[in-house]
Design a protein around this motif. Structure first.
Motif, PDB file in Angstrom:
ATOM      1  N   SER A 181      11.309 -20.663 -29.239  1.00 19.57           N
ATOM      2  CA  SER A 181      10.275 -21.656 -28.990  1.00 19.57           C
ATOM      3  C   SER A 181       9.757 -22.279 -30.281  1.00 19.57           C
ATOM      4  CB  SER A 181       9.118 -21.025 -28.221  1.00 19.57           C
ATOM      5  OG  SER A 181       8.546 -19.959 -28.985  1.00 19.57           O
ATOM      6  N   GLY A 182      10.302 -21.894 -31.435  1.00 19.23           N
ATOM      7  CA  GLY A 182       9.925 -22.476 -32.706  1.00 19.23           C
ATOM      8  C   GLY A 182       8.726 -21.828 -33.357  1.00 19.23           C
ATOM      9  N   ASN A 183       8.276 -20.694 -32.778  1.00 21.96           N
ATOM     10  CA  ASN A 183       7.128 -19.980 -33.363  1.00 21.96           C
ATOM     11  C   ASN A 183       7.653 -18.840 -34.224  1.00 21.96           C
ATOM     12  OD1 ASN A 183       4.729 -18.791 -33.984  1.00 21.96           O
ATOM     13  ND2 ASN A 183       3.934 -18.769 -31.869  1.00 21.96           N
ATOM     14  N   GLU A 184       7.971 -19.210 -35.445  1.00 14.44           N
ATOM     15  CA  GLU A 184       8.573 -18.226 -36.364  1.00 14.44           C
ATOM     16  C   GLU A 184       7.576 -17.132 -36.728  1.00 14.44           C
ATOM     17  OE1 GLU A 184      10.721 -18.130 -40.755  1.00 14.44           O
ATOM     18  OE2 GLU A 184      10.334 -20.047 -39.738  1.00 14.44           O
ATOM     19  N   GLU A 185       6.304 -17.477 -36.857  1.00 15.00           N
ATOM     20  CA  GLU A 185       5.290 -16.480 -37.239  1.00 15.00           C
ATOM     21  C   GLU A 185       5.162 -15.390 -36.179  1.00 15.00           C
ATOM     22  OE1 GLU A 185       2.601 -14.758 -39.838  1.00 15.00           O
ATOM     23  OE2 GLU A 185       3.896 -16.521 -40.141  1.00 15.00           O
ATOM     24  N   LEU A 186       5.187 -15.812 -34.913  1.00 20.96           N
ATOM     25  CA  LEU A 186       5.093 -14.827 -33.838  1.00 20.96           C
ATOM     26  C   LEU A 186       6.332 -13.958 -33.779  1.00 20.96           C
ATOM     27  CD1 LEU A 186       3.494 -13.764 -31.420  1.00 20.96           C
ATOM     28  CD2 LEU A 186       4.601 -15.545 -30.008  1.00 20.96           C
ATOM     29  N   ALA A 187       7.477 -14.581 -34.076  1.00 22.24           N
ATOM     30  CA  ALA A 187       8.725 -13.801 -34.091  1.00 22.24           C
ATOM     31  C   ALA A 187       8.682 -12.769 -35.204  1.00 22.24           C
ATOM     32  CB  ALA A 187       9.923 -14.729 -34.254  1.00 22.24           C
ATOM     33  N   ARG A 188       8.147 -13.161 -36.384  1.00 18.47           N
ATOM     34  CA  ARG A 188       8.025 -12.220 -37.482  1.00 18.47           C
ATOM     35  C   ARG A 188       7.126 -11.020 -37.098  1.00 18.47           C
ATOM     36  NH1 ARG A 188       8.785 -12.595 -42.892  1.00 18.47           N
ATOM     37  NH2 ARG A 188       9.371 -14.795 -42.669  1.00 18.47           N
ATOM     38  N   THR A 189       6.017 -11.305 -36.462  1.00 17.58           N
ATOM     39  CA  THR A 189       5.098 -10.226 -36.068  1.00 17.58           C
ATOM     40  C   THR A 189       5.775  -9.262 -35.104  1.00 17.58           C
ATOM     41  OG1 THR A 189       3.192 -11.710 -36.327  1.00 17.58           O
ATOM     42  CG2 THR A 189       2.887  -9.730 -34.994  1.00 17.58           C
ATOM     43  N   ALA A 190       6.542  -9.820 -34.162  1.00 16.96           N
ATOM     44  CA  ALA A 190       7.240  -8.957 -33.202  1.00 16.96           C
ATOM     45  C   ALA A 190       8.279  -8.089 -33.898  1.00 16.96           C
ATOM     46  CB  ALA A 190       7.890  -9.811 -32.118  1.00 16.96           C
ATOM     47  N   LEU A 191       8.966  -8.704 -34.885  1.00 13.40           N
ATOM     48  CA  LEU A 191       9.976  -7.927 -35.618  1.00 13.40           C
ATOM     49  C   LEU A 191       9.333  -6.848 -36.493  1.00 13.40           C
ATOM     50  CD1 LEU A 191      12.445 -10.817 -36.640  1.00 13.40           C
ATOM     51  CD2 LEU A 191      12.761  -9.032 -34.896  1.00 13.40           C
ATOM     52  N   GLU A 192       8.151  -7.142 -37.051  1.00 10.42           N
ATOM     53  CA  GLU A 192       7.458  -6.102 -37.850  1.00 10.42           C
ATOM     54  C   GLU A 192       7.077  -4.913 -36.967  1.00 10.42           C
ATOM     55  OE1 GLU A 192       4.178  -8.109 -39.594  1.00 10.42           O
ATOM     56  OE2 GLU A 192       5.380  -9.019 -41.219  1.00 10.42           O
ATOM     57  N   ARG A 193       6.581  -5.202 -35.783  1.00 11.72           N
ATOM     58  CA  ARG A 193       6.236  -4.117 -34.859  1.00 11.72           C
ATOM     59  C   ARG A 193       7.487  -3.323 -34.446  1.00 11.72           C
ATOM     60  NH1 ARG A 193       1.827  -6.866 -30.686  1.00 11.72           N
ATOM     61  NH2 ARG A 193       0.173  -7.229 -32.257  1.00 11.72           N
ATOM     62  N   LYS A 194       8.580  -4.082 -34.264  1.00  9.20           N
ATOM     63  CA  LYS A 194       9.830  -3.416 -33.916  1.00  9.20           C
ATOM     64  C   LYS A 194      10.280  -2.476 -35.025  1.00  9.20           C
ATOM     65  CE  LYS A 194      14.666  -4.361 -32.827  1.00  9.20           C
ATOM     66  NZ  LYS A 194      15.714  -5.413 -32.669  1.00  9.20           N
ATOM     67  N   ASN A 195      10.089  -2.894 -36.262  1.00  6.46           N
ATOM     68  CA  ASN A 195      10.475  -2.070 -37.412  1.00  6.46           C
ATOM     69  C   ASN A 195       9.645  -0.778 -37.458  1.00  6.46           C
ATOM     70  OD1 ASN A 195      11.730  -1.279 -39.760  1.00  6.46           O
ATOM     71  ND2 ASN A 195      10.423  -2.520 -41.081  1.00  6.46           N
ATOM     72  N   VAL A 196       8.334  -0.917 -37.202  1.00  2.77           N
ATOM     73  CA  VAL A 196       7.461   0.279 -37.181  1.00  2.77           C
ATOM     74  C   VAL A 196       7.878   1.224 -36.065  1.00  2.77           C
ATOM     75  CG1 VAL A 196       5.098   1.065 -36.803  1.00  2.77           C
ATOM     76  CG2 VAL A 196       5.534  -0.942 -38.239  1.00  2.77           C
ATOM     77  N   ALA A 197       8.208   0.663 -34.910  1.00  3.93           N
ATOM     78  CA  ALA A 197       8.618   1.486 -33.773  1.00  3.93           C
ATOM     79  C   ALA A 197       9.928   2.211 -34.063  1.00  3.93           C
ATOM     80  CB  ALA A 197       8.770   0.623 -32.522  1.00  3.93           C
ATOM     81  N   GLN A 198      10.844   1.538 -34.767  1.00  2.00           N
ATOM     82  CA  GLN A 198      12.111   2.177 -35.139  1.00  2.00           C
ATOM     83  C   GLN A 198      11.879   3.344 -36.100  1.00  2.00           C
ATOM     84  OE1 GLN A 198      14.500  -1.085 -36.682  1.00  2.00           O
ATOM     85  NE2 GLN A 198      15.316  -1.560 -34.649  1.00  2.00           N
ATOM     86  N   THR A 199      10.928   3.140 -37.054  1.00  2.00           N
ATOM     87  CA  THR A 199      10.604   4.233 -37.983  1.00  2.00           C
ATOM     88  C   THR A 199      10.033   5.441 -37.231  1.00  2.00           C
ATOM     89  OG1 THR A 199      10.147   2.604 -39.732  1.00  2.00           O
ATOM     90  CG2 THR A 199       9.296   4.845 -40.025  1.00  2.00           C
ATOM     91  N   GLU A 200       9.117   5.169 -36.299  1.00  6.22           N
ATOM     92  CA  GLU A 200       8.548   6.256 -35.498  1.00  6.22           C
ATOM     93  C   GLU A 200       9.631   6.938 -34.656  1.00  6.22           C
ATOM     94  OE1 GLU A 200       5.419   4.667 -33.196  1.00  6.22           O
ATOM     95  OE2 GLU A 200       4.069   4.336 -34.902  1.00  6.22           O
ATOM     96  N   LEU A 201      10.562   6.120 -34.136  1.00  2.93           N
ATOM     97  CA  LEU A 201      11.617   6.681 -33.310  1.00  2.93           C
ATOM     98  C   LEU A 201      12.523   7.602 -34.126  1.00  2.93           C
ATOM     99  CD1 LEU A 201      12.966   6.766 -30.551  1.00  2.93           C
ATOM    100  CD2 LEU A 201      14.308   4.751 -31.209  1.00  2.93           C
ATOM    101  N   GLN A 202      12.806   7.199 -35.356  1.00  2.00           N
ATOM    102  CA  GLN A 202      13.617   8.048 -36.231  1.00  2.00           C
ATOM    103  C   GLN A 202      12.909   9.381 -36.528  1.00  2.00           C
ATOM    104  OE1 GLN A 202      14.499   5.633 -39.673  1.00  2.00           O
ATOM    105  NE2 GLN A 202      15.944   4.326 -38.543  1.00  2.00           N
ATOM    106  N   SER A 203      11.590   9.278 -36.747  1.00  3.60           N
ATOM    107  CA  SER A 203      10.807  10.493 -36.999  1.00  3.60           C
ATOM    108  C   SER A 203      10.804  11.415 -35.776  1.00  3.60           C
ATOM    109  CB  SER A 203       9.376  10.121 -37.375  1.00  3.60           C
ATOM    110  OG  SER A 203       8.596  11.289 -37.573  1.00  3.60           O
TER     111      SER A 203
END
Length: 263
Positions: A82-104
């Protein structure tokens, strides 16, 4: 003083140890040891259950994080489309945190699985050990019961047991008292036959043995004198009867008055 205290402590410990040794029943001790081992096995099982519970809880968290990862990835793609790069970045940051927690969480679950496996192995070894101990315990109890019965039978047969020893001592005391009483009866009989004992009815009269003998002599002399007197009287009466007897053994009749003679 310190040496005396140490010696007293040693004596007390020795006495207590001896009392405990006498009071200890091997069968009860073995049963108690078996019970404690069973309790240990139950504690191990409880520990395994706690580990499995914790692992399941972490696995639930992993499942939730995995769902979050899929959701955040989808949101990031939609925002970028939809052209909202900022929102996409925020979603990807949350995804990264969730992946770290999942690895732990994956690491923690792995550790819990290792711990669960160790506890399971320990539980199996302890179970086998307890089963072997239970079998050996029953064998030892049976052997002890048989040995105890054999000892009691042998003690009863030989008279060396504590109760049989008491019975033997009582019997020996009874025999000793009986022998003493028999010896005393024989002694009293022998002394009585020898005239050693005084007549109890003469006690309190003030007479001794010499007085009684003199009295007996006086009594005998009086009897003799009376007997002689009676013989004399009987002798005199007999002679008078013979003189007064006429011919034919009849006594002469007295002369009647008025028949040729003077009165």
């Amino acid at each position: 003083m310190a040496g005396l205290a140490g010696r007293m402590s040693t004596v007390v410990k020795a006495k207590v140890s001896k009392l405990l040794d006498r009071a200890e029943d091997p069968a009860e001790t073995l049963d108690y040891s078996y019970q404690k081992q069973v309790e240990q096995l139950q504690n191990v099982k409880k520990g395994i259950a706690d580990v499995v519970t914790a692992k399941k809880r972490l696995q639930l968290q992993e499942s939730s994080l995995q769902q979050s990862l899929v959701k955040l990835d989808t949101q990031a793609r939609q925002a970028l489309s939809s052209g909202n790069e900022e929102l996409a970045r925020t979603a990807l940051e949350r995804k990264n945190v969730a992946q770290t927690e999942l690895q732990s969480l994956d690491k923690q679950v792995g550790e819990l699985e290792d711990q669960q496996q160790k506890l399971t192995d320990s539980e199996q070894k302890l179970r086998a050990k307890i089963e072997a101990f239970r079998t050996k315990k029953e064998v030892i109890k049976a052997q002890y019961s048989a040995a105890e019965a054999q000892v009691r039978i042998s003690e009863a047969a030989t008279g060396v047991g504590e109760q049989m020893a008491d019975v033997g001592l009582a019997l020996q005391r009874a025999v000793d008292k009986t022998e003493n009483m028999k010896a005393r009866a024989d002694a009293v009989q022998e002394l009585e036959a020898a005239g050693t004992f005084e007549d109890l009815t003469a006690l309190g009269s003030g007479e001794d043995d010499i007085d009684r003998q003199l009295k007996q002599l006086s009594s005998s002399s009086a009897v003799d004198d009376e007997l002689a007197k009676m013989k004399g009287e009987l002798g005199t009466s007999g002679a008078a009867a013979q003189i007064g007897s006429g011919p034919g053994g009849k006594a002469a009749e007295p002369q009647r008055q008025g028949e040729g003679g003077q009165p």
